[in-house]
Scaffold this active site. Structure first.
Site, PDB file in Angstrom:
ATOM      1  N   GLN A 215       0.850  -1.184   0.000  1.00  0.00           N
ATOM      2  CA  GLN A 215       0.000   0.000   0.000  1.00  0.00           C
ATOM      3  C   GLN A 215       0.888   1.237   0.000  1.00  0.00           C
ATOM      4  O   GLN A 215       1.510   1.573   1.011  1.00  0.00           O
ATOM      5  CB  GLN A 215      -0.920  -0.025   1.214  1.00  0.00           C
ATOM      6  CG  GLN A 215      -1.746  -1.310   1.328  1.00  0.00           C
ATOM      7  CD  GLN A 215      -2.795  -1.442   0.239  1.00  0.00           C
ATOM      8  OE1 GLN A 215      -3.797  -0.741   0.233  1.00  0.00           O
ATOM      9  NE2 GLN A 215      -2.567  -2.349  -0.703  1.00  0.00           N
ATOM     10  N   GLY A 256     -11.760   1.916   4.610  1.00  0.00           N
ATOM     11  CA  GLY A 256     -10.858   1.163   3.767  1.00  0.00           C
ATOM     12  C   GLY A 256      -9.977   2.043   2.899  1.00  0.00           C
ATOM     13  O   GLY A 256     -10.129   3.271   2.835  1.00  0.00           O
ATOM     14  N   HIS A 257      -9.049   1.395   2.198  1.00  0.00           N
ATOM     15  CA  HIS A 257      -8.080   2.153   1.401  1.00  0.00           C
ATOM     16  C   HIS A 257      -8.756   2.856   0.221  1.00  0.00           C
ATOM     17  O   HIS A 257      -9.692   2.361  -0.381  1.00  0.00           O
ATOM     18  CB  HIS A 257      -6.931   1.261   0.930  1.00  0.00           C
ATOM     19  CG  HIS A 257      -7.319   0.074   0.114  1.00  0.00           C
ATOM     20  ND1 HIS A 257      -6.417  -0.873  -0.269  1.00  0.00           N
ATOM     21  CD2 HIS A 257      -8.494  -0.327  -0.411  1.00  0.00           C
ATOM     22  CE1 HIS A 257      -7.015  -1.792  -0.999  1.00  0.00           C
ATOM     23  NE2 HIS A 257      -8.277  -1.485  -1.085  1.00  0.00           N
ATOM     24  N   ASN A 258      -8.232   4.076  -0.023  1.00  0.00           N
ATOM     25  CA  ASN A 258      -8.677   4.920  -1.139  1.00  0.00           C
ATOM     26  C   ASN A 258     -10.126   5.385  -1.033  1.00  0.00           C
ATOM     27  O   ASN A 258     -10.699   5.858  -2.011  1.00  0.00           O
ATOM     28  CB  ASN A 258      -8.457   4.222  -2.485  1.00  0.00           C
ATOM     29  CG  ASN A 258      -6.985   3.981  -2.766  1.00  0.00           C
ATOM     30  OD1 ASN A 258      -6.515   2.850  -2.647  1.00  0.00           O
ATOM     31  ND2 ASN A 258      -6.251   5.022  -3.088  1.00  0.00           N
TER      32      ASN A 258
END
Length: 356
Positions: A215, A256-258
């Site tokens: 990431q 969560g990511h993004n």
């Protein structure tokens, strides 16, 4: 015991009109049903009038329509009751709690770096900063003026904390992550953990292993954001995870990511937002709500508690959805039928009209 504050001092700071005994003093803020003559309470809704009639609060913040109910309560104390009148007493009470925290409630008395804290020589520490016991500030981190870093907190390399922002005990602000000015992050929250990204790799036995996708993004958080205890906000896979100005998160929330969360959106406890979802401005998500990945919510969308958002929502409004768990194939069939239920009902009513 807090010192008694003249009501006129509070009015000078916050405005509003006094009706009744404006010479009263306030010793504490309290709910209506627990207040006494030295307390200040508020009433925002007429449905609480029964509770108001029983309340012993010496001062009550109230809307103009409720002034009479405040002043006409039985058995007034010496000097009588007082109504402190605002168009929006709930908002006024919020402002009052801020004033009270700043002027009356106890605050940390130590400004500076605790001897047990570790600060890298390349870190930049602003004026009036407080860094608590056993906190760690890594290389090239930036701590803005007046910020507070709690005990055992960790600000990692090149991370930045805005002016006046408070990081609670054991908060982790990951490398390259940023939070703006005048924010609050409560104890135990982790900002900038790795997002959940893995690529499947076939195995000789027919199964699959998981290969980590590093990431490489960060987290960017705006000004005046408050994040509750034990939340996790994952860094982006390539771009950044973003929380815009004024976002409010309750405890135990997973971002969560993004993910991108628009300004002044609020989420209650245990909400989960999966990767790459886009949530608009001024939205609310009730406790336990779930937003699936890559979906979009327009501005001013309100999601009821425990709802699962499985499709993008393009129009403002209030949305709810709770459906029992089942075998996935059966669940999909039932869900498709349920979406047609209103149309089937209308067709049935039309048939009934024809036969009567």
């Amino acid at each position: 015991m807090s010192p008694a504050i003249p009501l006129t001092t509070l009015q000078s700071a916050l405005g509003g009109a006094l009706c009744g005994n404006g010479e009263r003093s306030v010793e504490r803020l309290a709910p209506l049903d627990e207040a006494d003559a030295g307390s200040l309470a508020f009433i925002a809704q007429p449905r609480y009038e029964a509770m108001l009639r029983r309340s012993r609060a010496g001062v009550v913040m109230a809307a103009p329509a409720l002034v009479g109910a405040v002043l006409q309560r039985p058995d007034p104390p010496p000097g009588g009751w007082c109504a402190w009148v605002f168009p929006d007493p709930y908002l006024a009470f919020a402002r009052l709690t801020q004033w009270w925290r700043q002027h009356v409630a106890p605050r940390p008395s130590v400004v500076g770096i605790h001897p047990s804290a570790w600060v890298h020589p390349t870190a930049r520490i602003g004026a009036g900063v407080s860094i608590g016991p056993f906190a760690v500030i890594d290389e090239e981190a930036v701590i803005g003026d007046g910020a507070t870093i709690g005990a055992h907190a960790h600000v990692q390399a090149r991370a930045a904390v805005g002016a006046g922002t408070h990081l609670g005990s054991s908060v982790v602000l990951g490398y390259d992550c940023r939070i703006g000015a005048h924010g609050i992050v409560h104890a135990g929250t982790v900002i900038g953990a790795d997002g959940f990204g893995f690529a499947p790799e076939p195995q000789p036995d027919g199964g699959r292993a998981w290969v980590k996708i590093e990431q490489l993004g960060a987290v960017r958080i705006g000004d005046a954001v408050e994040i509750g205890a034990n939340c996790c906000i994952d860094r982006g896979a390539l771009g950044d995870t973003v929380l815009e100005d004024g976002v409010k998160l309750d405890n135990l929330i997973q971002i969560g990511h993004n993910v991108r969360v628009g300004r002044h959106t609020a989420m209650a406890g245990c909400v989960g937002v999966a990767g790459s979802a886009r949530i608009g401005a001024y939205c609310t998500l009730g406790g336990g709500a779930i937003v699936l990945g890559h979906l979009e919510l327009a501005d001013h969308v309100h999601i009821s508690a425990a709802s699962v958002v499985m499709r993008s929502i393009r129009q403002p409004g209030h949305y709810s959805g709770v459906f029992p768990i089942d075998d996935n194939r059966a669940w999909e069939k039932n869900a498709a039928t349920l979406r047609q239920l209103h149309a089937l009902r209308e067709r049935l009513k039309a048939l009934e009209r024809r036969t009567t």
